[in-house]
Write a protein that holds these residues in place. Structure first.
Motif, mmCIF file in Angstrom:
data_model
loop_
_atom_site.group_PDB
_atom_site.id
_atom_site.type_symbol
_atom_site.label_atom_id
_atom_site.label_comp_id
_atom_site.label_asym_id
_atom_site.label_seq_id
_atom_site.Cartn_x
_atom_site.Cartn_y
_atom_site.Cartn_z
ATOM 1 N N VAL A 69 132.092 -1.201 60.457
ATOM 2 C CA VAL A 69 131.011 -0.413 61.055
ATOM 3 C C VAL A 69 130.533 0.648 60.070
ATOM 4 O O VAL A 69 129.324 0.894 59.912
ATOM 5 C CB VAL A 69 131.484 0.246 62.373
ATOM 6 C CG1 VAL A 69 130.474 1.294 62.842
ATOM 7 C CG2 VAL A 69 131.671 -0.811 63.445
ATOM 8 N N ASN A 70 131.480 1.276 59.396
ATOM 9 C CA ASN A 70 131.105 2.292 58.414
ATOM 10 C C ASN A 70 130.334 1.689 57.247
ATOM 11 O O ASN A 70 129.443 2.322 56.676
ATOM 12 C CB ASN A 70 132.357 3.002 57.888
ATOM 13 C CG ASN A 70 133.021 3.863 58.942
ATOM 14 O OD1 ASN A 70 132.354 4.337 59.867
ATOM 15 N ND2 ASN A 70 134.320 4.065 58.821
ATOM 16 N N ALA A 71 130.704 0.447 56.899
ATOM 17 C CA ALA A 71 130.038 -0.206 55.759
ATOM 18 C C ALA A 71 128.690 -0.796 56.147
ATOM 19 O O ALA A 71 127.701 -0.653 55.414
ATOM 20 C CB ALA A 71 130.948 -1.299 55.194
ATOM 21 N N PHE A 72 128.627 -1.458 57.291
ATOM 22 C CA PHE A 72 127.404 -2.150 57.705
ATOM 23 C C PHE A 72 126.568 -1.342 58.698
ATOM 24 O O PHE A 72 125.362 -1.543 58.800
ATOM 25 C CB PHE A 72 127.745 -3.505 58.357
ATOM 26 C CG PHE A 72 128.238 -4.531 57.396
ATOM 27 C CD1 PHE A 72 127.344 -5.350 56.713
ATOM 28 C CD2 PHE A 72 129.589 -4.715 57.185
ATOM 29 C CE1 PHE A 72 127.793 -6.318 55.836
ATOM 30 C CE2 PHE A 72 130.051 -5.687 56.301
ATOM 31 C CZ PHE A 72 129.150 -6.486 55.622
ATOM 32 N N GLY A 73 127.237 -0.473 59.467
ATOM 33 C CA GLY A 73 126.560 0.197 60.565
ATOM 34 C C GLY A 73 126.642 -0.671 61.815
ATOM 35 O O GLY A 73 126.774 -1.898 61.734
ATOM 36 N N LYS B 16 124.423 -1.553 63.697
ATOM 37 C CA LYS B 16 123.288 -2.460 63.753
ATOM 38 C C LYS B 16 123.661 -3.849 63.250
ATOM 39 O O LYS B 16 123.099 -4.867 63.672
ATOM 40 C CB LYS B 16 122.137 -1.889 62.940
ATOM 41 C CG LYS B 16 120.874 -2.738 62.947
ATOM 42 C CD LYS B 16 119.778 -2.075 62.124
ATOM 43 C CE LYS B 16 118.513 -2.935 62.092
ATOM 44 N NZ LYS B 16 117.446 -2.325 61.245
ATOM 45 N N TYR B 17 124.631 -3.913 62.322
ATOM 46 C CA TYR B 17 125.010 -5.189 61.706
ATOM 47 C C TYR B 17 126.423 -5.615 62.109
ATOM 48 O O TYR B 17 127.096 -6.332 61.361
ATOM 49 C CB TYR B 17 124.908 -5.088 60.190
ATOM 50 C CG TYR B 17 123.500 -4.832 59.716
ATOM 51 C CD1 TYR B 17 122.552 -5.857 59.710
ATOM 52 C CD2 TYR B 17 123.105 -3.561 59.302
ATOM 53 C CE1 TYR B 17 121.252 -5.620 59.290
ATOM 54 C CE2 TYR B 17 121.805 -3.320 58.876
ATOM 55 C CZ TYR B 17 120.879 -4.354 58.872
ATOM 56 O OH TYR B 17 119.587 -4.120 58.468
ATOM 57 N N ALA B 18 126.859 -5.179 63.296
ATOM 58 C CA ALA B 18 128.195 -5.551 63.769
ATOM 59 C C ALA B 18 128.332 -7.060 63.907
ATOM 60 O O ALA B 18 129.356 -7.647 63.534
ATOM 61 C CB ALA B 18 128.483 -4.866 65.108
ATOM 62 N N VAL B 19 127.300 -7.705 64.435
ATOM 63 C CA VAL B 19 127.339 -9.162 64.613
ATOM 64 C C VAL B 19 127.397 -9.863 63.263
ATOM 65 O O VAL B 19 128.143 -10.835 63.087
ATOM 66 C CB VAL B 19 126.114 -9.634 65.419
ATOM 67 C CG1 VAL B 19 126.108 -11.150 65.528
ATOM 68 C CG2 VAL B 19 126.113 -9.013 66.805
ATOM 69 N N LEU B 20 126.633 -9.360 62.307
ATOM 70 C CA LEU B 20 126.647 -9.952 60.967
ATOM 71 C C LEU B 20 128.034 -9.861 60.344
ATOM 72 O O LEU B 20 128.488 -10.800 59.677
ATOM 73 C CB LEU B 20 125.622 -9.254 60.073
ATOM 74 C CG LEU B 20 125.525 -9.766 58.635
ATOM 75 C CD1 LEU B 20 125.081 -11.221 58.613
ATOM 76 C CD2 LEU B 20 124.551 -8.901 57.821
ATOM 77 N N ALA B 21 128.722 -8.751 60.576
ATOM 78 C CA ALA B 21 130.075 -8.589 60.035
ATOM 79 C C ALA B 21 131.019 -9.654 60.583
ATOM 80 O O ALA B 21 131.851 -10.202 59.847
ATOM 81 C CB ALA B 21 130.604 -7.191 60.369
ATOM 82 N N ILE B 22 130.885 -9.966 61.861
ATOM 83 C CA ILE B 22 131.732 -10.994 62.474
ATOM 84 C C ILE B 22 131.422 -12.360 61.874
ATOM 85 O O ILE B 22 132.327 -13.128 61.537
ATOM 86 C CB ILE B 22 131.509 -11.023 63.998
ATOM 87 C CG1 ILE B 22 131.950 -9.695 64.614
ATOM 88 C CG2 ILE B 22 132.273 -12.181 64.638
ATOM 89 C CD1 ILE B 22 131.492 -9.514 66.038
ATOM 90 N N VAL B 23 130.147 -12.674 61.754
ATOM 91 C CA VAL B 23 129.732 -13.962 61.200
ATOM 92 C C VAL B 23 130.249 -14.125 59.779
ATOM 93 O O VAL B 23 130.779 -15.185 59.405
ATOM 94 C CB VAL B 23 128.195 -14.094 61.235
ATOM 95 C CG1 VAL B 23 127.748 -15.346 60.482
ATOM 96 C CG2 VAL B 23 127.695 -14.138 62.668
ATOM 97 N N ILE B 24 130.135 -13.064 58.982
ATOM 98 C CA ILE B 24 130.600 -13.128 57.587
ATOM 99 C C ILE B 24 132.109 -13.323 57.528
ATOM 100 O O ILE B 24 132.621 -14.132 56.735
ATOM 101 C CB ILE B 24 130.188 -11.855 56.830
ATOM 102 C CG1 ILE B 24 128.671 -11.821 56.624
ATOM 103 C CG2 ILE B 24 130.902 -11.775 55.483
ATOM 104 C CD1 ILE B 24 128.157 -10.541 56.003
ATOM 105 N N ALA B 25 132.854 -12.602 58.379
ATOM 106 C CA ALA B 25 134.312 -12.738 58.394
ATOM 107 C C ALA B 25 134.717 -14.173 58.720
ATOM 108 O O ALA B 25 135.595 -14.754 58.064
ATOM 109 C CB ALA B 25 134.912 -11.777 59.415
#
Length: 439
Positions: A98-102, A104-113
């Protein structure tokens, strides 16, 4: 004729009961029994010659073979997810993201992981177990409807990574045995299609989530969620290291041990989580117990559906359908894609669609001069489309066993990003290969 009616209606009933939330340990054998009765399949082994085809042996053969092959991975995967959750490692990593992406991009972080783990060789089922605790934490912080978590996990796991050139997942490796190709077959087209699916799928997923939020949907906590009390959390790097341990060990041993490499990888992940973060655990024993129960529920539901596939493959109508798929006229790329997609949908398995269709299709297509690399990539992509119908084992496990959602609430978004988006990608891949790109 009755056999074909039974197969189609039985599959339709299984999908209907799944969408209605009926217990799959009841629904799957009942639908399989309907298919068997409509085909005149003997019900018990005592009614046929030794080794003869019958309902009970076919169903339990599929059921038990899946458990025998996958139980250690399901068990360790579920335990790994729970120890990541109980130790606070999942929360720590999610807050760092969250600190890195914000938010706003929580979903993107999951997809990338999910994408990184999948492309690194970790099994799709295990990825869902491993990333879910982090996804739950991210959705909670971002106040997003949790019914979209299965779609985020599935999109990152079974679309643009599972069937792309270079992927270590079996859906990319099975065609090699029949087409004399490499995992990188058709890589030029594969890259373009993967990027297309990634952009289109993420845009669509975000659009669905934003629309739901606009209608007032928010994150709803449940009694069995991890406690949200303020607590000390591990350093984010200490939380990420177990994920990297699973990824690295899986990658190192994948070629020699295949899926068995996951046993070593996940055990390494569990041990690493405990060693690095042991002082942050709230109840390590409970995490082990909860993980075990979760694994039993997940693999039981999945095996029930696999058992249905075992009966479906045993009835005469299935062979008729397969022969019809193998005889589709026109472009081998289109014929192969349709055959693999339809069979994958009938069996609820991408790998099943390939292993049944390719032995029938490959020799004739190769003799006809088809470009084997193009066929490899087309077949791989097509296997990852209709396989994600409601009764698919991964879909059932992720929606029900891992995320605790219902098909009614969660399957729509899953279908959008794992059925429709791959079908669009498949159409683009066939068009590009037909134009000569990558050939």
């Amino acid at each position: 004729m009755l056999s074909m009616i039974g197969l189609i209606v039985g599959l339709g009933l299984l999908i209907y009961f799944t969408m209605k939330g009926m217990n799959l340990l009841v629904a799957a054998p009942l639908c399989a029994l309907f298919v068997a009765l409509m085909s005149g399949l003997p019900l018990f082994p005592q009614l046929v010659e030794e080794g003869g085809v019958n309902f009970l042996t076919s169903y339990m053969g599929g059921f038990t073979s899946f458990i025998m092959s996958w139980f250690p991975m399901f068990l360790l995967g579920a335990i790994f997810g729970k120890v990541m959750e109980d130790s606070g490692a999942a929360d720590s990593v999610s807050k760092a993201l969250v600190n890195a992406f914000g938010l706003k991009y929580a979903v993107l972080a999951i997809v990338i992981a999910c994408a990184v783990l999948t492309y690194g060789g970790v099994s799709l089922f295990v990825v869902a177990f491993s990333v879910y605790p982090m996804a739950l934490s991210l959705f909670k912080q971002a106040d997003l409807p949790r019914r979209f978590i299965p779609a985020a996990l599935a999109f990152g796991s079974v679309t643009f990574t599972m069937t792309s050139a270079g992927s270590p997942e079996i859906q990319n490796w099975i065609p090699m045995d029949y087409l004399d190709t490499t995992p990188y077959a058709g890589w030029e087209v594969s890259i373009l299609v993967a990027v297309l699916m990634m952009i289109l799928g993420y845009w669509w997923l975000k659009r669905m989530i934003n629309k739901a939020v606009g209608k007032g949907e928010r994150f709803e906590a449940r009694e069995n969620d991890p406690t949200s009390l303020e607590r000390d959390l591990p350093n984010p790097w200490m939380g990420q290291i177990p994920l990297f341990v699973v990824l690295v060990i899986s990658f190192i041993f994948h070629h020699d041990l295949g899926t068995s490499a996951l046993i070593i990888a996940l055990l390494g992940g569990v041990i690493t989580t405990y060693v690095l973060n042991r002082r942050y655990f709230t109840d390590f024993s409970k995490a082990l117990s909860d993980g075990t129960i979760g694994a039993l529920i997940a693999i039981g539901n999945t095996a029930a559906v696999v058992g249905f596939g075992g009966v479906a493959k045993a009835v005469p109508a299935f062979n008729v359908a397969v022969d019809a798929m193998a005889s589709i006229p026109g472009s081998p790329l289109i014929g192969g894609a349709i055959a693999v997609s339809v069979i994958a949908g009938m069996t609820g398995s991408a790998s099943g669609g390939q292993t049944i269709a390719l032995p029938l299709l490959a020799p004739g297509y190769i003799d006809a001069g088809v470009n084997q690399e193009a066929l490899h990539r087309t077949v791989a992509i097509s296997s990852g489309a209709l396989d994600s119908l409601p009764h698919n084992g991964y879909v059932v496990t992720t929606i029900r066993g891992i995320c605790g959602e219902t098909h009614k609430d969660a399957y729509g978004p899953v279908a959008a990003v794992t059925v429709i988006v791959p079908l669009i990608g498949l159409a683009v891949a066939i068009a590009l290969f037909s134009l000569g790109l990558g050939i």
